[in-house]
Design a protein around this motif. Structure first.
Motif, PDB file in Angstrom:
ATOM      1  N   PRO A  59       0.834  -1.204   0.000  1.00 27.77           N
ATOM      2  CA  PRO A  59       0.000   0.000   0.000  1.00 27.77           C
ATOM      3  C   PRO A  59       0.866   1.250   0.000  1.00 27.77           C
ATOM      4  CG  PRO A  59      -0.736  -1.573   1.666  1.00 27.77           C
ATOM      5  CD  PRO A  59       0.586  -2.066   1.154  1.00 27.77           C
ATOM      6  N   ALA A  60       0.277   2.355  -0.410  1.00 29.49           N
ATOM      7  CA  ALA A  60       1.008   3.618  -0.428  1.00 29.49           C
ATOM      8  C   ALA A  60       1.515   3.965   0.966  1.00 29.49           C
ATOM      9  CB  ALA A  60       0.109   4.733  -0.951  1.00 29.49           C
ATOM     10  N   CYS A  61       2.720   4.538   1.025  1.00 28.15           N
ATOM     11  CA  CYS A  61       3.328   4.947   2.297  1.00 28.15           C
ATOM     12  C   CYS A  61       3.001   6.417   2.526  1.00 28.15           C
ATOM     13  CB  CYS A  61       4.839   4.725   2.262  1.00 28.15           C
ATOM     14  SG  CYS A  61       5.701   5.240   3.770  1.00 28.15           S
ATOM     15  N   GLU A  62       2.139   6.680   3.498  1.00 29.01           N
ATOM     16  CA  GLU A  62       1.754   8.054   3.785  1.00 29.01           C
ATOM     17  C   GLU A  62       2.716   8.691   4.781  1.00 29.01           C
ATOM     18  OE1 GLU A  62      -2.248   8.088   5.131  1.00 29.01           O
ATOM     19  OE2 GLU A  62      -3.078   7.257   3.266  1.00 29.01           O
ATOM     20  N   SER A  63       3.027   9.947   4.564  1.00 34.51           N
ATOM     21  CA  SER A  63       3.949  10.705   5.435  1.00 34.51           C
ATOM     22  C   SER A  63       5.245   9.938   5.687  1.00 34.51           C
ATOM     23  CB  SER A  63       3.267  11.027   6.775  1.00 34.51           C
ATOM     24  OG  SER A  63       2.071  11.732   6.585  1.00 34.51           O
ATOM     25  N   PRO A  64       5.972   9.548   4.624  1.00 34.53           N
ATOM     26  CA  PRO A  64       7.180   8.732   4.798  1.00 34.53           C
ATOM     27  C   PRO A  64       8.258   9.446   5.611  1.00 34.53           C
ATOM     28  CG  PRO A  64       7.047   9.601   2.554  1.00 34.53           C
ATOM     29  CD  PRO A  64       5.738   9.905   3.214  1.00 34.53           C
ATOM     30  N   GLN A  65       8.869   8.709   6.536  1.00 34.30           N
ATOM     31  CA  GLN A  65       9.950   9.219   7.382  1.00 34.30           C
ATOM     32  C   GLN A  65      11.145   8.266   7.264  1.00 34.30           C
ATOM     33  OE1 GLN A  65       8.468  10.217  11.431  1.00 34.30           O
ATOM     34  NE2 GLN A  65       6.450   9.729  10.602  1.00 34.30           N
ATOM     35  N   PRO A  66      12.088   8.536   6.328  1.00 32.99           N
ATOM     36  CA  PRO A  66      13.221   7.628   6.116  1.00 32.99           C
ATOM     37  C   PRO A  66      14.216   7.663   7.275  1.00 32.99           C
ATOM     38  CG  PRO A  66      12.842   9.066   4.218  1.00 32.99           C
ATOM     39  CD  PRO A  66      12.074   9.636   5.361  1.00 32.99           C
ATOM     40  N   PHE A  67      14.929   6.553   7.454  1.00 36.17           N
ATOM     41  CA  PHE A  67      16.022   6.466   8.420  1.00 36.17           C
ATOM     42  C   PHE A  67      16.985   5.394   7.947  1.00 36.17           C
ATOM     43  CE2 PHE A  67      12.824   3.438   9.773  1.00 36.17           C
ATOM     44  CZ  PHE A  67      13.549   2.319  10.154  1.00 36.17           C
ATOM     45  N   LEU A  68      18.238   5.498   8.387  1.00 35.01           N
ATOM     46  CA  LEU A  68      19.240   4.508   8.020  1.00 35.01           C
ATOM     47  C   LEU A  68      19.130   3.294   8.934  1.00 35.01           C
ATOM     48  CD1 LEU A  68      22.381   6.750   7.370  1.00 35.01           C
ATOM     49  CD2 LEU A  68      20.964   5.583   5.665  1.00 35.01           C
ATOM     50  N   ALA A  69      19.126   2.104   8.324  1.00 33.41           N
ATOM     51  CA  ALA A  69      19.053   0.889   9.119  1.00 33.41           C
ATOM     52  C   ALA A  69      20.289   0.725   9.998  1.00 33.41           C
ATOM     53  CB  ALA A  69      18.892  -0.322   8.200  1.00 33.41           C
ATOM     54  N   ARG A  70      21.420   1.241   9.519  1.00 32.33           N
ATOM     55  CA  ARG A  70      22.664   1.217  10.300  1.00 32.33           C
ATOM     56  C   ARG A  70      23.188   2.646  10.396  1.00 32.33           C
ATOM     57  NH1 ARG A  70      26.045  -4.107   8.162  1.00 32.33           N
ATOM     58  NH2 ARG A  70      24.493  -5.684   8.817  1.00 32.33           N
ATOM     59  N   GLY A  72      25.050   6.160  11.861  1.00 32.19           N
ATOM     60  CA  GLY A  72      26.352   6.441  12.456  1.00 32.19           C
ATOM     61  C   GLY A  72      27.410   6.849  11.462  1.00 32.19           C
ATOM     62  N   ASN A  73      27.355   6.305  10.251  1.00 33.30           N
ATOM     63  CA  ASN A  73      28.352   6.632   9.232  1.00 33.30           C
ATOM     64  C   ASN A  73      27.681   7.283   8.029  1.00 33.30           C
ATOM     65  OD1 ASN A  73      30.506   5.460  10.691  1.00 33.30           O
ATOM     66  ND2 ASN A  73      29.912   3.433   9.973  1.00 33.30           N
ATOM     67  N   VAL A  74      28.468   8.074   7.302  1.00 34.32           N
ATOM     68  CA  VAL A  74      27.960   8.639   6.049  1.00 34.32           C
ATOM     69  C   VAL A  74      27.725   7.479   5.075  1.00 34.32           C
ATOM     70  CG1 VAL A  74      28.471  10.158   4.110  1.00 34.32           C
ATOM     71  CG2 VAL A  74      29.190  10.791   6.418  1.00 34.32           C
ATOM     72  N   PRO A  75      26.518   7.345   4.517  1.00 39.70           N
ATOM     73  CA  PRO A  75      26.225   6.190   3.662  1.00 39.70           C
ATOM     74  C   PRO A  75      26.992   6.232   2.351  1.00 39.70           C
ATOM     75  CG  PRO A  75      24.402   7.763   3.588  1.00 39.70           C
ATOM     76  CD  PRO A  75      25.361   8.254   4.636  1.00 39.70           C
ATOM     77  N   LEU A  76      27.559   5.090   1.977  1.00 41.54           N
ATOM     78  CA  LEU A  76      28.298   4.964   0.726  1.00 41.54           C
ATOM     79  C   LEU A  76      28.259   3.503   0.313  1.00 41.54           C
ATOM     80  CD1 LEU A  76      30.054   6.542  -1.335  1.00 41.54           C
ATOM     81  CD2 LEU A  76      32.050   5.841  -0.011  1.00 41.54           C
ATOM     82  N   GLY A  77      28.070   3.250  -0.989  1.00 38.11           N
ATOM     83  CA  GLY A  77      27.941   1.886  -1.465  1.00 38.11           C
ATOM     84  C   GLY A  77      26.516   1.388  -1.271  1.00 38.11           C
ATOM     85  N   ARG A  78      26.361   0.105  -0.997  1.00 37.10           N
ATOM     86  CA  ARG A  78      25.029  -0.467  -0.813  1.00 37.10           C
ATOM     87  C   ARG A  78      24.552  -0.218   0.614  1.00 37.10           C
ATOM     88  NH1 ARG A  78      23.824  -6.419  -2.937  1.00 37.10           N
ATOM     89  NH2 ARG A  78      24.151  -5.228  -4.848  1.00 37.10           N
ATOM     90  N   VAL A  79      23.380   0.367   0.763  1.00 38.90           N
ATOM     91  CA  VAL A  79      22.833   0.670   2.082  1.00 38.90           C
ATOM     92  C   VAL A  79      21.374   0.256   2.138  1.00 38.90           C
ATOM     93  CG1 VAL A  79      24.402   2.613   2.471  1.00 38.90           C
ATOM     94  CG2 VAL A  79      22.173   3.022   1.445  1.00 38.90           C
ATOM     95  N   SER A  80      20.902  -0.006   3.354  1.00 34.38           N
ATOM     96  CA  SER A  80      19.505  -0.322   3.595  1.00 34.38           C
ATOM     97  C   SER A  80      18.847   0.885   4.250  1.00 34.38           C
ATOM     98  CB  SER A  80      19.392  -1.554   4.497  1.00 34.38           C
ATOM     99  OG  SER A  80      18.030  -1.861   4.755  1.00 34.38           O
ATOM    100  N   ALA A  97      19.482   0.692  -1.522  1.00 35.83           N
ATOM    101  CA  ALA A  97      19.977   1.796  -2.343  1.00 35.83           C
ATOM    102  C   ALA A  97      21.464   1.616  -2.610  1.00 35.83           C
ATOM    103  CB  ALA A  97      19.722   3.131  -1.653  1.00 35.83           C
ATOM    104  N   GLU A  98      21.907   2.146  -3.718  1.00 32.34           N
ATOM    105  CA  GLU A  98      23.334   2.201  -4.054  1.00 32.34           C
ATOM    106  C   GLU A  98      23.724   3.674  -4.105  1.00 32.34           C
ATOM    107  OE1 GLU A  98      25.678  -0.034  -4.630  1.00 32.34           O
ATOM    108  OE2 GLU A  98      24.518  -1.903  -4.579  1.00 32.34           O
TER     109      GLU A  98
END
Length: 227
Positions: A59-70, A72-80, A97-98
């Motif tokens: 179903p559609a995601c209303e009011s999405p609020q993204p967060f990093l699964a891990r 602490g670090n600046v994301p680079l490469g493959r991330v969840s 995401a890549e």
């Protein structure tokens, strides 16, 4: 101006979405993309962000609020990336995401022998996708100048932390000067280092009255302790 990419390099506001994305995914993908752009913005002048939609239709995601699964670090490469949906944020889904970043990183312009100290003229900057660099690759040339090579290193290769060590500024049993610093005073005392140390290391120092303190290496034979 920083650019981001999802298939093509375009301004963020008009990024194309994956062909499989339905209209009700648009808000979700734009929120995740903007979030990753902000999290990774310090990596380089040009970011490359590719999002992979989950295969199952949700179903559609209303009011999405993204967060990093891990976090602490600046994301680079493959991330969840996790996304809380709805006003209460109880519904959570995850996307893969890549992330790449086109930026500069230091390389040697000449071979370096084991035990040789890195000088500024040994280094040059090279441009590429930082996500393709090996783990623990060094990005700041200033951190390498003054370091000692732990092994022979060839030129024009990404440099890694394990290839260098700090040059000791204090040797074991060396006579050193310890500065005690406060808001309105500075006192110096001579002592004997009980262990070696490089810039920023905290080591033990013994004074003539057998008092032992822990102080930070601030220079060649100089340590500081704050009160």
């Amino acid at each position: 101006m920083r650019l981001t990419r999802l298939a093509l390099l375009l301004p963020l506001a008009v990024l194309p979405l994956p062909a499989s994305a339905a209209d009700d995914d648009t808000e979700l993908l734009q929120a995740v993309h903007a979030f990753l752009h902000e999290e990774a913005s310090e990596l380089g002048d040009e970011l490359i962000i590719e999002l992979n939609l989950p295969s199952a239709r949700l179903p559609a995601c209303e009011s999405p609020q993204p967060f990093l699964a891990r976090p602490g670090n600046v994301p680079l490469g493959r991330v969840s990336v996790g996304v809380r949906c709805g006003k209460d944020g109880r519904q959570v889904r995850y996307l893969q995401a890549e992330i790449g970043a086109v930026g500069e990183y230091p390389v040697l312009n000449t071979s370096l022998a084991a035990g040789e100290t890195v000088r500024r003229e040994h280094l040059a900057m090279q441009s590429g996708n930082l996500a393709d660099l090996p783990n623990r690759a060094l990005l700041d040339a200033e951190e390498i100048v003054g370091q000692v090579a732990t092994r022979p290193i060839d030129p024009e290769q990404p440099l890694q932390a394990h290839q260098f060590r700090s040059l000791p500024l204090v040797e074991r049993n060396q006579r050193v000067v310890v500065e005690a610093r406060g808001e309105a005073f500075r006192v110096t005392r001579e002592g004997q280092a009980l262990e070696p140390g490089s810039l920023g290391d905290r080591i033990r120092v013994r004074f003539t009255n057998r008092e032992v303190v822990t102080a930070e290496v601030a220079g060649d034979g100089v340590l500081v302790v704050d009160f």
